[in-house]
Design an enzyme around this catalytic site. Structure first.
Site, short mmCIF file in Angstrom:
data_model
loop_
_atom_site.label_atom_id
_atom_site.label_comp_id
_atom_site.label_asym_id
_atom_site.label_seq_id
_atom_site.Cartn_x
_atom_site.Cartn_y
_atom_site.Cartn_z
N GLU A 1 0.82 -1.21 0.00
CA GLU A 1 0.00 0.00 0.00
C GLU A 1 0.85 1.27 0.00
O GLU A 1 1.84 1.37 0.73
CB GLU A 1 -0.91 0.01 1.23
CG GLU A 1 -1.78 1.25 1.34
CD GLU A 1 -2.29 1.50 2.75
OE1 GLU A 1 -2.58 2.67 3.06
OE2 GLU A 1 -2.38 0.53 3.53
N SER B 1 -4.36 5.38 0.50
CA SER B 1 -5.77 5.02 0.69
C SER B 1 -6.60 6.25 0.38
O SER B 1 -6.34 7.32 0.94
CB SER B 1 -6.04 4.58 2.14
OG SER B 1 -5.65 3.24 2.33
N ARG C 1 7.29 5.85 1.22
CA ARG C 1 6.99 4.60 0.50
C ARG C 1 7.26 4.76 -1.00
O ARG C 1 7.67 3.81 -1.67
CB ARG C 1 5.55 4.17 0.76
CG ARG C 1 5.32 3.75 2.21
CD ARG C 1 3.97 3.11 2.43
NE ARG C 1 3.80 2.74 3.84
CZ ARG C 1 2.87 1.92 4.31
NH1 ARG C 1 2.00 1.38 3.46
NH2 ARG C 1 2.79 1.64 5.60
#
Length: 432
Positions: free
Chosen positions: A358, A361, A400
């Site tokens: 992920e 979101s 990330r």
């Protein structure tokens, strides 16, 4: 929070929605229904006593006007008794009302009917895929190993400064982080039409309550232990820029023509990850301090589902421009966040792990946060105010994305190619 009127009107429909998330919420709903019933009964009793007191006060006036001093004294004694009884009831009513409110704050949002029903993340549905992962004629290294070999990341220094799960970027690594942030902010403000905000990184308790972090997730927050300077309340480090951006409309009635509002902000984010002990202890995936570029929309109720598709596409565009292999998932009822009614996750391919992870979101929260914040809109001068809808998404997580770039663009000679779209921001075509 969920509309209490809806809970009273359709408790079984609410129960079904909550059970689709997790059956354990049934007990919490029963507790709320009981508290609400007791609270309303106590409020009615107080109101009835007030009506009796008001009637008695009028009777006192009439008795005195008629020179009936004995009658007036008798009624005054009755009013005094009523006041004493009302005082005792009101003393019980205040904590009961607060207990009811806290019970309501503890229930999550109801999933939208389009959300896949499921019991775990295994039931999430893949919506689409972007660029396919590259094939390597060598064994790909993980981003921590690459970052340390190239002198970009120093986890040991981060631990010496702040403890475990903190990292220090240096040299070209720090410059690459700055380039990633600038690239995203330029894309969202210049091409996607967002207003850039530079928010405070500390927030008041009611602000975190508004977006749903308090009271349920206090264990994940960092509390400063210092006062806000006015009301002697603790402040909290923000877990995401969603918190200050969304709360910009708290306690406000917005004219309909101001909607939709689209805001973006870079911020560091702070989370204790209290519920994630032992998970992803290596690398940049789950640190206590991390960086994000956040996207927030405030919309009319009828526009939020379409806005979710657009917001998700804006976050995905970052990955497309940077040529990052990725996919989009529609999260199932068991996996959507506490405040969300529908969520898409963006996941990037991590070659060292051979799986997607992920990176964003994107959620439509409906009126759930707006009710907690009392954020409303008025369609015209004669219309009654109604709650806005709020949406948020990472556009995307900076650390990330840094990790995904290192892993997906690593070369056989140990260097890392910089994605073409990022070169003007970074100032070079490769690392190492």
């Amino acid at each position: 929070m969920i509309d209490l009127a809806l809970i009273r009107r359709s408790p079984e429909a609410v129960r079904a929605g909550l059970s689709a998330r997790n059956p354990r919420y049934g007990a919490a709903l029963d507790e709320l229904l009981k508290l609400d019933l007791d609270n309303r009964a106590a409020m009615k009793e107080v109101e009835d006593l007030r009506a009796v007191r008001n009637a008695a006060s009028q009777a006192i006036g009439k008795a005195k006007a008629a020179k009936d001093e004995a009658g007036a004294q008798k009624v005054m004694a009755e009013v005094a008794a009523l006041k004493e009884k009302m005082g005792a009831l009101e003393a019980l009513l205040s904590p009961l009302s607060e207990k009811t409110r806290q019970a309501a704050l503890g229930l999550p949002n109801l999933p939208h009917e389009s959300v896949p029903v499921g019991t775990s993340e295994a039931d999430n549905k893949e919506v689409r895929r972007g660029r396919a992962p590259a094939a390597y004629d060598f064994k790909p290294l993980d981003h921590q190993t690459l970052g340390e070999k190239l002198g970009l990341l120093d986890f040991a220094a981060g631990a010496r400064l702040a403890g475990s799960r903190f990292c220090l970027w240096k040299g070209a690594g720090a410059r690459l982080m700055r380039a990633i942030i600038s690239f995203q902010l330029d894309l969202h403000t210049k091409e996607h039409g967002y207003e850039e905000i530079w928010p405070p990184y500390l927030a008041l308790p009611e602000v975190l309550e508004g977006t749903g972090q308090l009271p349920k997730f206090e264990a994940d927050l960092y509390k400063t232990g210092t006062s806000d300077g006015e009301k002697n309340r603790d402040l909290y480090l923000i877990p995401t820029a969603e918190v200050p951006l969304t709360n910009l409309v708290r306690e406000q009635i917005l004219p309909a023509e101001r909607l939709p509002m689209k805001m973006t902000a870079y911020s560091p984010c702070f989370r204790q990850e209290a519920g994630s002990y032992g998970k992803d202890v290596r690398g940049l995936i789950r640190n206590h301090q991390f960086d994000k570029v956040e996207l927030v929309w405030i919309t009319k109720p009828e526009d939020s589902l379409a806005a979710l598709e657009t917001l998700t596409a804006h976050a995905e565009e970052v990955l497309k421009r940077l040529e990052i292999p990725h996919r989009v998932l529609s999260l199932c009822t068991a996996d959507i966040g506490f405040a969300s009614r529908k969520t898409y996750d963006l996941e990037v391919w991590m070659p060292s792990e051979g799986r997607y992870r992920e990176i964003s979101s994107c959620s439509d929260c409906g009126d759930f946060q707006a009710r907690r914040m009392n954020a409303r809109l008025r369609r015209d001068a004669k219309a009654a105010p109604e709650f806005v809808h709020t949406l948020n998404g990472s556009g995307v997580a900076v650390g990330r994305l840094f990790a995904a770039i290192l892993e997906n663009f690593q070369q056989k000679d140990g260097g890392v190619r910089i994605p073409t779209a990022l070169v003007p921001f970074f100032g070079a075509e490769r690392l190492g």
